[in-house]
Design an enzyme around this catalytic site. Structure first.
Site, PDB file in Angstrom:
ATOM      1  N   ARG A   1       0.815  -1.225   0.000  1.00 43.82           N
ATOM      2  CA  ARG A   1       0.000   0.000   0.000  1.00 43.82           C
ATOM      3  C   ARG A   1       0.841   1.264   0.000  1.00 43.82           C
ATOM      4  O   ARG A   1       0.323   2.359  -0.261  1.00 43.82           O
ATOM      5  CB  ARG A   1      -0.922   0.015   1.221  1.00 43.82           C
ATOM      6  CG  ARG A   1      -1.911  -1.125   1.258  1.00 43.82           C
ATOM      7  CD  ARG A   1      -2.916  -0.972   2.378  1.00 43.82           C
ATOM      8  NE  ARG A   1      -3.738   0.220   2.212  1.00 43.82           N
ATOM      9  CZ  ARG A   1      -4.957   0.361   2.730  1.00 43.82           C
ATOM     10  NH1 ARG A   1      -5.490  -0.614   3.441  1.00 43.82           N
ATOM     11  NH2 ARG A   1      -5.637   1.476   2.562  1.00 43.82           N
TER      12      ARG A   1
ATOM     13  N   HIS B   1       7.401 -24.439   4.625  1.00 46.79           N
ATOM     14  CA  HIS B   1       8.804 -24.350   4.232  1.00 46.79           C
ATOM     15  C   HIS B   1       9.666 -25.447   4.853  1.00 46.79           C
ATOM     16  O   HIS B   1      10.755 -25.730   4.355  1.00 46.79           O
ATOM     17  CB  HIS B   1       9.374 -22.959   4.560  1.00 46.79           C
ATOM     18  CG  HIS B   1       9.606 -22.715   6.021  1.00 46.79           C
ATOM     19  ND1 HIS B   1       8.643 -22.211   6.855  1.00 46.79           N
ATOM     20  CD2 HIS B   1      10.702 -22.922   6.801  1.00 46.79           C
ATOM     21  CE1 HIS B   1       9.130 -22.102   8.072  1.00 46.79           C
ATOM     22  NE2 HIS B   1      10.367 -22.526   8.075  1.00 46.79           N
TER      23      HIS B   1
ATOM     24  N   HIS C   1       4.102 -27.894  10.613  1.00 50.47           N
ATOM     25  CA  HIS C   1       5.450 -28.458  10.512  1.00 50.47           C
ATOM     26  C   HIS C   1       5.558 -29.844  11.146  1.00 50.47           C
ATOM     27  O   HIS C   1       6.020 -30.803  10.517  1.00 50.47           O
ATOM     28  CB  HIS C   1       6.470 -27.533  11.189  1.00 50.47           C
ATOM     29  CG  HIS C   1       6.540 -26.163  10.602  1.00 50.47           C
ATOM     30  ND1 HIS C   1       6.298 -25.899   9.283  1.00 50.47           N
ATOM     31  CD2 HIS C   1       6.844 -24.958  11.173  1.00 50.47           C
ATOM     32  CE1 HIS C   1       6.441 -24.600   9.060  1.00 50.47           C
ATOM     33  NE2 HIS C   1       6.763 -24.013  10.187  1.00 50.47           N
TER      34      HIS C   1
ATOM     35  N   ASP D   1       1.018 -22.591  15.318  1.00 54.10           N
ATOM     36  CA  ASP D   1       2.200 -22.091  14.625  1.00 54.10           C
ATOM     37  C   ASP D   1       3.129 -23.211  14.164  1.00 54.10           C
ATOM     38  O   ASP D   1       3.754 -23.105  13.106  1.00 54.10           O
ATOM     39  CB  ASP D   1       2.970 -21.124  15.535  1.00 54.10           C
ATOM     40  CG  ASP D   1       4.057 -20.364  14.798  1.00 54.10           C
ATOM     41  OD1 ASP D   1       3.823 -19.958  13.642  1.00 54.10           O
ATOM     42  OD2 ASP D   1       5.145 -20.177  15.377  1.00 54.10           O
TER      43      ASP D   1
ATOM     44  N   ASP E   1      -4.215  -1.250  -3.220  1.00 54.69           N
ATOM     45  CA  ASP E   1      -5.153  -1.485  -2.127  1.00 54.69           C
ATOM     46  C   ASP E   1      -5.840  -2.801  -2.473  1.00 54.69           C
ATOM     47  O   ASP E   1      -6.553  -2.898  -3.483  1.00 54.69           O
ATOM     48  CB  ASP E   1      -6.158  -0.339  -2.040  1.00 54.69           C
ATOM     49  CG  ASP E   1      -7.146  -0.518  -0.894  1.00 54.69           C
ATOM     50  OD1 ASP E   1      -7.403  -1.672  -0.491  1.00 54.69           O
ATOM     51  OD2 ASP E   1      -7.677   0.501  -0.406  1.00 54.69           O
TER      52      ASP E   1
ATOM     53  N   LYS F   1       1.487 -20.320   5.362  1.00 55.35           N
ATOM     54  CA  LYS F   1       0.856 -20.772   6.605  1.00 55.35           C
ATOM     55  C   LYS F   1       0.982 -19.640   7.646  1.00 55.35           C
ATOM     56  O   LYS F   1       1.847 -18.776   7.518  1.00 55.35           O
ATOM     57  CB  LYS F   1       1.509 -22.083   7.075  1.00 55.35           C
ATOM     58  CG  LYS F   1       2.934 -21.949   7.633  1.00 55.35           C
ATOM     59  CD  LYS F   1       2.909 -21.831   9.140  1.00 55.35           C
ATOM     60  CE  LYS F   1       4.277 -21.678   9.725  1.00 55.35           C
ATOM     61  NZ  LYS F   1       4.267 -21.321  11.150  1.00 55.35           N
TER      62      LYS F   1
ATOM     63  N   LYS G   1      13.429 -28.040   3.501  1.00 54.84           N
ATOM     64  CA  LYS G   1      14.736 -28.135   4.149  1.00 54.84           C
ATOM     65  C   LYS G   1      15.510 -29.335   3.597  1.00 54.84           C
ATOM     66  O   LYS G   1      14.941 -30.418   3.387  1.00 54.84           O
ATOM     67  CB  LYS G   1      14.577 -28.275   5.666  1.00 54.84           C
ATOM     68  CG  LYS G   1      14.109 -27.004   6.358  1.00 54.84           C
ATOM     69  CD  LYS G   1      13.983 -27.221   7.853  1.00 54.84           C
ATOM     70  CE  LYS G   1      13.575 -25.927   8.558  1.00 54.84           C
ATOM     71  NZ  LYS G   1      14.648 -24.917   8.548  1.00 54.84           N
TER      72      LYS G   1
END
Length: 488
Positions: free
Chosen positions: A43, A172, A234, A229, A86, A142, A176
């Site tokens: 923005r 992600h 994960h 989280d 926007d 995520k 790895k």
């Protein structure tokens, strides 16, 4: 291959901390396809030159080995552009359409590095603007939703605009190098397959530990917590890769079908099993690696008397023929003793030990971070002056380990997680991305835990920063006669 890569949230932390540095590394390694354009969308009022100058300042904070020189940045940044938008305004999507129409790109990747609550709005606007044709892919960061209902709603909107093969849900951790080697270990070698089952495995532990606190992300983390989280995505993805059956091929859906079967086989929670098999904690002030740190409730933007968990330990079971009865222990937390992510496979001890002394069972350690490698822990004779077998009695055995450091085994610079995932998104390789039914099933499994905590918000146990979490986490494993790897 000519590609256009659009970052929604182009000035956000994820973009400048992870995504742009990963793209720079791909450019430096010569793996970023030529002829690409990178567009940051936000923005703020900026032009291309202003955004490039802003980004150069941010990249100067990268590790020295990954920091671009002035000449490197000048060359790399020629592909970087900026567009003020926007995200609620159709006219701004028309401007995006016009920018993309300036040339024909073989692939257009829309990377949604924004808050998940904006995903439906962005996808609907992209569809209305005609930016959902078969050359377009959308990458969804995520956490995808806050619970099962919100995740299903996001997926419903995404599916109304994009096909399943166009929607790339990123985790992600799957990019790895160590996780790639987990697949190679299981399905590229025959050595462990006869042992990879309940008759030989006593338990499997997955630890995703961080020594850092929540830092400046207190407002985000307080809404999210460790379960959403880290565990829902994960940890469960790693569990599926450990427990899945060999896929019929390397096709993305063949792999994801087997992972989904594992998620559907997880023993469901109820109020009783949540209380018995789930531990949640929150760090208080302590000492981490010689540095005094404050507690979670003293962190910036964390409200007083917060009940958000910064630590979770879970005992779970995969209810199928291969794994029935084998406990899987999942653990994650902030402000723990060290940054340390690994998977430990503990094997059953020998059925009839004949040697005195140590009877420590064999174990396989798959190290994810900060180092990347494999350790196989065995027992061996020390090789003293007397024979292992002699009339005075058998010699006691000592623990030894075979240690494979992948950074030493493969001395060339290895590809980072986001670098790999971005290259796969551009190329359309879906193997490392999570399918919607996988993601929803993971939410379905954790939903009873979230509901139980909602009805009992005060059940968070305190632990001192710099330790391995609340004592109840150790008791969770000890109840079955086992111990976490660092306690064994």
């Amino acid at each position: 291959m000519a590609f256009d890569l659009v970052f929604f949230g182009g000035t956000g932390d994820l973009t400048w901390r992870k995504l742009m540095p990963a793209l720079f590394q791909a450019w430096r390694h010569g793996t970023l396809p030529l002829g690409g354009r990178i567009l940051a969308v936000a923005r703020d009022e900026r032009d291309d030159a202003g955004y490039r100058a802003w980004l150069k300042e941010r990249l100067a904070e990268a590790d020295s080995a990954k920091r671009p020189s002035d000449d490197e940045f000048e060359q790399f940044s020629r592909a970087i552009h900026y567009l003020r938008m926007d995200l609620s305004q159709p006219a701004d999507y028309a401007r995006l359409t016009a920018w993309l129409a300036e040339r024909h790109a073989d692939t257009v990747v829309m990377y949604l590095a924004t808050s998940p609550h904006l995903f439906p709005q962005i996808c609907e606007q992209l569809g209305a603007a005609g930016l959902n044709h078969d050359r377009v892919r959308v990458v969804l960061e995520k956490p995808l939703g806050h619970d099962l209902a919100s995740a299903q709603e996001i997926n419903r909107v995404v599916r109304s605009v994009f096909s399943e093969r166009q929607a790339l849900r990123i985790d992600h951790y799957l990019g790895k190098p160590a996780v790639q080697n987990l697949m190679a270990l299981r399905f590229g070698n025959v050595l462990f397959e006869p042992l990879w089952r309940r008759e030989r495995v006593a338990n499997i532990q997955i630890t995703l530990a961080e020594s850092l606190g929540v830092g400046t992300r207190g407002d985000f983390y307080n809404r999210t917590g460790a379960l959403r989280d880290m565990i829902q995505n994960h940890a469960l993805q790693l569990l599926t890769m450990m427990a899945m059956e060999p896929p019929s091929s390397a096709d993305a859906d063949a792999i994801r079908d087997e992972k989904l079967k594992v998620l559907r086989s997880l023993k469901p929670f109820d109020a009783v099993s949540v209380a018995r098999d789930v531990v949640r904690g929150q760090y208080r002030a302590g000492n981490v690696m010689g540095q005094t740190v404050r507690g979670y409730q003293e962190e910036e933007k964390v409200p007083p008397h917060s009940h958000t968990e910064t630590f979770v330990a879970i005992k779970c079971e995969v209810q199928n023929w291969r794994w029935a009865g084998v406990p899987f222990y999942l653990r994650t937390g902030k402000r723990l003793a060290q940054r340390h992510s690994e998977i430990v496979v503990n094997f059953h001890p020998t059925p009839h030990p004949i040697f005195p002394g140590s009877h420590a069972p064999n174990r396989l350690v798959i190290k994810l971070q900060p180092e990347d490698g494999l350790e196989l822990h065995l027992l061996a004779a020390r090789g003293t002056e007397r024979s292992v077998f002699n009339h005075e009695g058998l010699e006691a055995l000592s623990p030894v380990s075979l240690d494979l450091d992948f950074d030493k085994a493969f001395p060339t610079e290895r590809v980072g997680a986001y670098e790999r995932m971005l290259l796969d998104a551009i190329a359309g390789r879906l193997n490392l991305f999570v399918r919607s039914d996988e993601q929803e099933q993971a939410w379905r499994w954790v939903e009873p835990v979230l509901q139980s905590w909602k009805h009992d918000p005060s059940g968070v146990k305190s632990y001192t920063a710099g330790t391995w979490g609340p004592p109840a986490a150790s008791a969770l494993v000890a109840r079955d006669g086992f111990a976490w790897a660092e306690e064994a």
